[in-house]
Write a protein that holds these residues in place. Sequence first.
Motif, PDB file in Angstrom:
ATOM      1  N   MET A  81       0.822  -1.195   0.000  1.00 44.88           N
ATOM      2  CA  MET A  81       0.000   0.000   0.000  1.00 44.88           C
ATOM      3  C   MET A  81       0.866   1.260   0.000  1.00 44.88           C
ATOM      4  O   MET A  81       0.569   2.237  -0.700  1.00 44.88           O
ATOM      5  N   LYS A  82       1.963   1.223   0.758  1.00 45.34           N
ATOM      6  CA  LYS A  82       2.869   2.369   0.828  1.00 45.34           C
ATOM      7  C   LYS A  82       3.582   2.609  -0.498  1.00 45.34           C
ATOM      8  O   LYS A  82       3.793   3.755  -0.911  1.00 45.34           O
ATOM      9  N   GLU A  83       3.953   1.531  -1.178  1.00 45.54           N
ATOM     10  CA  GLU A  83       4.702   1.643  -2.429  1.00 45.54           C
ATOM     11  C   GLU A  83       3.832   2.005  -3.620  1.00 45.54           C
ATOM     12  O   GLU A  83       4.323   2.508  -4.627  1.00 45.54           O
ATOM     13  N   SER A  84       2.527   1.784  -3.506  1.00 42.40           N
ATOM     14  CA  SER A  84       1.637   2.052  -4.638  1.00 42.40           C
ATOM     15  C   SER A  84       1.191   3.509  -4.648  1.00 42.40           C
ATOM     16  O   SER A  84       0.836   4.064  -3.599  1.00 42.40           O
ATOM     17  N   PRO A  85       1.156   4.145  -5.814  1.00 41.18           N
ATOM     18  CA  PRO A  85       0.640   5.513  -5.905  1.00 41.18           C
ATOM     19  C   PRO A  85      -0.887   5.548  -5.880  1.00 41.18           C
ATOM     20  O   PRO A  85      -1.491   6.611  -5.773  1.00 41.18           O
ATOM     21  N   ASN A  86      -1.492   4.370  -5.978  1.00 40.42           N
ATOM     22  CA  ASN A  86      -2.953   4.277  -6.046  1.00 40.42           C
ATOM     23  C   ASN A  86      -3.542   3.779  -4.736  1.00 40.42           C
ATOM     24  O   ASN A  86      -2.882   3.095  -3.956  1.00 40.42           O
ATOM     25  N   CYS A  87      -4.790   4.123  -4.531  1.00 38.39           N
ATOM     26  CA  CYS A  87      -5.489   3.645  -3.346  1.00 38.39           C
ATOM     27  C   CYS A  87      -5.936   2.204  -3.565  1.00 38.39           C
ATOM     28  O   CYS A  87      -6.503   1.891  -4.625  1.00 38.39           O
ATOM     29  N   PRO A  88      -5.710   1.304  -2.602  1.00 36.17           N
ATOM     30  CA  PRO A  88      -6.213  -0.063  -2.747  1.00 36.17           C
ATOM     31  C   PRO A  88      -7.731  -0.064  -2.894  1.00 36.17           C
ATOM     32  O   PRO A  88      -8.420   0.808  -2.358  1.00 36.17           O
ATOM     33  N   LYS A  89      -8.235  -1.031  -3.607  1.00 31.81           N
ATOM     34  CA  LYS A  89      -9.678  -1.162  -3.795  1.00 31.81           C
ATOM     35  C   LYS A  89     -10.138  -2.459  -3.148  1.00 31.81           C
ATOM     36  O   LYS A  89      -9.377  -3.421  -3.040  1.00 31.81           O
ATOM     37  N   SER A  90     -11.370  -2.466  -2.707  1.00 32.49           N
ATOM     38  CA  SER A  90     -11.908  -3.666  -2.073  1.00 32.49           C
ATOM     39  C   SER A  90     -13.197  -4.099  -2.761  1.00 32.49           C
ATOM     40  O   SER A  90     -13.893  -3.292  -3.380  1.00 32.49           O
ATOM     41  N   THR A  91     -13.488  -5.379  -2.674  1.00 32.54           N
ATOM     42  CA  THR A  91     -14.742  -5.915  -3.185  1.00 32.54           C
ATOM     43  C   THR A  91     -15.448  -6.650  -2.058  1.00 32.54           C
ATOM     44  O   THR A  91     -14.814  -7.338  -1.248  1.00 32.54           O
ATOM     45  N   CYS A  92     -16.762  -6.503  -2.000  1.00 35.59           N
ATOM     46  CA  CYS A  92     -17.530  -7.121  -0.921  1.00 35.59           C
ATOM     47  C   CYS A  92     -17.795  -8.597  -1.228  1.00 35.59           C
ATOM     48  O   CYS A  92     -17.655  -9.038  -2.367  1.00 35.59           O
ATOM     49  N   PRO A  93     -18.193  -9.359  -0.215  1.00 30.57           N
ATOM     50  CA  PRO A  93     -18.532 -10.765  -0.465  1.00 30.57           C
ATOM     51  C   PRO A  93     -19.731 -10.866  -1.407  1.00 30.57           C
ATOM     52  O   PRO A  93     -20.596  -9.991  -1.426  1.00 30.57           O
ATOM     53  N   SER A  94     -19.784 -11.931  -2.164  1.00 33.45           N
ATOM     54  CA  SER A  94     -20.911 -12.153  -3.069  1.00 33.45           C
ATOM     55  C   SER A  94     -22.109 -12.684  -2.271  1.00 33.45           C
ATOM     56  O   SER A  94     -21.951 -13.256  -1.192  1.00 33.45           O
ATOM     57  N   PRO A  95     -23.317 -12.535  -2.810  1.00 28.42           N
ATOM     58  CA  PRO A  95     -24.486 -13.146  -2.160  1.00 28.42           C
ATOM     59  C   PRO A  95     -24.322 -14.649  -1.989  1.00 28.42           C
ATOM     60  O   PRO A  95     -24.767 -15.223  -0.983  1.00 28.42           O
ATOM     61  N   GLU A  96     -23.647 -15.287  -2.944  1.00 28.60           N
ATOM     62  CA  GLU A  96     -23.439 -16.740  -2.863  1.00 28.60           C
ATOM     63  C   GLU A  96     -22.569 -17.121  -1.670  1.00 28.60           C
ATOM     64  O   GLU A  96     -22.772 -18.193  -1.070  1.00 28.60           O
ATOM     65  N   GLN A  97     -21.608 -16.265  -1.318  1.00 22.37           N
ATOM     66  CA  GLN A  97     -20.795 -16.537  -0.128  1.00 22.37           C
ATOM     67  C   GLN A  97     -21.651 -16.534   1.130  1.00 22.37           C
ATOM     68  O   GLN A  97     -21.462 -17.341   2.040  1.00 22.37           O
ATOM     69  N   TYR A  98     -22.592 -15.598   1.177  1.00 30.69           N
ATOM     70  CA  TYR A  98     -23.494 -15.552   2.336  1.00 30.69           C
ATOM     71  C   TYR A  98     -24.447 -16.746   2.342  1.00 30.69           C
ATOM     72  O   TYR A  98     -24.722 -17.327   3.409  1.00 30.69           O
ATOM     73  N   VAL A  99     -24.944 -17.137   1.166  1.00 30.16           N
ATOM     74  CA  VAL A  99     -25.818 -18.310   1.093  1.00 30.16           C
ATOM     75  C   VAL A  99     -25.098 -19.528   1.684  1.00 30.16           C
ATOM     76  O   VAL A  99     -25.670 -20.289   2.478  1.00 30.16           O
ATOM     77  N   LYS A 100     -23.846 -19.702   1.320  1.00 28.56           N
ATOM     78  CA  LYS A 100     -23.058 -20.826   1.831  1.00 28.56           C
ATOM     79  C   LYS A 100     -22.891 -20.740   3.342  1.00 28.56           C
ATOM     80  O   LYS A 100     -22.976 -21.750   4.048  1.00 28.56           O
ATOM     81  N   ALA A 101     -22.665 -19.523   3.858  1.00 26.76           N
ATOM     82  CA  ALA A 101     -22.492 -19.347   5.306  1.00 26.76           C
ATOM     83  C   ALA A 101     -23.799 -19.624   6.059  1.00 26.76           C
ATOM     84  O   ALA A 101     -23.787 -20.168   7.170  1.00 26.76           O
ATOM     85  N   TYR A 102     -24.936 -19.256   5.447  1.00 17.17           N
ATOM     86  CA  TYR A 102     -26.229 -19.484   6.092  1.00 17.17           C
ATOM     87  C   TYR A 102     -26.599 -20.964   6.122  1.00 17.17           C
ATOM     88  O   TYR A 102     -27.406 -21.395   6.959  1.00 17.17           O
ATOM     89  N   ASP A 103     -26.033 -21.735   5.214  1.00 19.08           N
ATOM     90  CA  ASP A 103     -26.361 -23.157   5.107  1.00 19.08           C
ATOM     91  C   ASP A 103     -25.545 -23.936   6.138  1.00 19.08           C
ATOM     92  O   ASP A 103     -24.628 -24.692   5.801  1.00 19.08           O
ATOM     93  N   CYS A 104     -25.902 -23.753   7.408  1.00 25.82           N
ATOM     94  CA  CYS A 104     -25.077 -24.297   8.493  1.00 25.82           C
ATOM     95  C   CYS A 104     -25.858 -25.164   9.473  1.00 25.82           C
ATOM     96  O   CYS A 104     -25.292 -25.716  10.419  1.00 25.82           O
TER      97      CYS A 104
END
Length: 279
Positions: free
Chosen positions: A52-75
């Motif tokens: 992050m320090k070496e990059s001139p750009n801001c890091p970007k993030s992506t949120c979990p997909s709905p499918e990831q939550y579906v899998k977590a709910y299937d418990c």
Amino acid sequence: MGYKIVVDSCGELPGELKASGHFETVSLEIFVDDYRIVDDESFDQADFLRRMKESPNCPKSTCPSPEQYVKAYDCGAEHIYAVTLSSQLSGSYNSAQLGRKLFLEENGDKEIHVFDSKSASVGQTVIAMKIQECEEAGLAFEEVVATTERFIDDLNTSFVLESLEALRKNGRLSNIKAFVAGALNIKPVMGATPEGTICQLGQARGMARAIDKMIKDLVEKTKNPHEKIFAISHCNAAKRAHDAAEKVKQAGNFKDVFVIDTAGISSLYASDGGIIMVV
């Protein structure tokens, strides 16, 4: 298993919560230029901060997909709760809600509730701990939801950054303001609005004074501190965080005070040296 608490990876889970079997993390991802980082147990904070320090750009993030939550709910749990990063800062809440809808369409009636933390990091942690407390006390699902929503409404989040560079890269601060504030060693004390957006609460000259101001303000805002947990997360600033925790213990009679290191997304927000406090 009676209940499951799903927390997106912006919320740090202490070891004892992970070991309980009642908690599960759904990971976000971070991109530093073209380098992909999954915010899970493999996250290397030192490597991330270097990139992050070496990059001139801001890091970007992506949120979990709905499918990831579906899998977590299937418990197999009777009661399922999700705690997400503020919906004003990420799409994780919307993904969790869509995942809930998809899961219910496929599996029929199930008691699932998604909480918008209106916070981040340890804010999500203490919300998850409140859910666990309610469940262990034997409250009905509806009572757990109502009690936790009230808890969220009363939550106070505050943070201070060592450097304003991350905010500058995110476009939240002009280059001139960043330069002037850096030159004068002024540290803005930031916080969360009731809606979950970021706001400035004040400022102080230097980190030590800014942290003292955070502690003073949060202690003054807290009603019935003996019933509250004061949580602190830090990004590569363990001594600073533990020193702050000692001051908190002296300033107020809290139920508990704990310190935890930031995971990936929280490290992105807090940046190197940042401190987040929630009560």
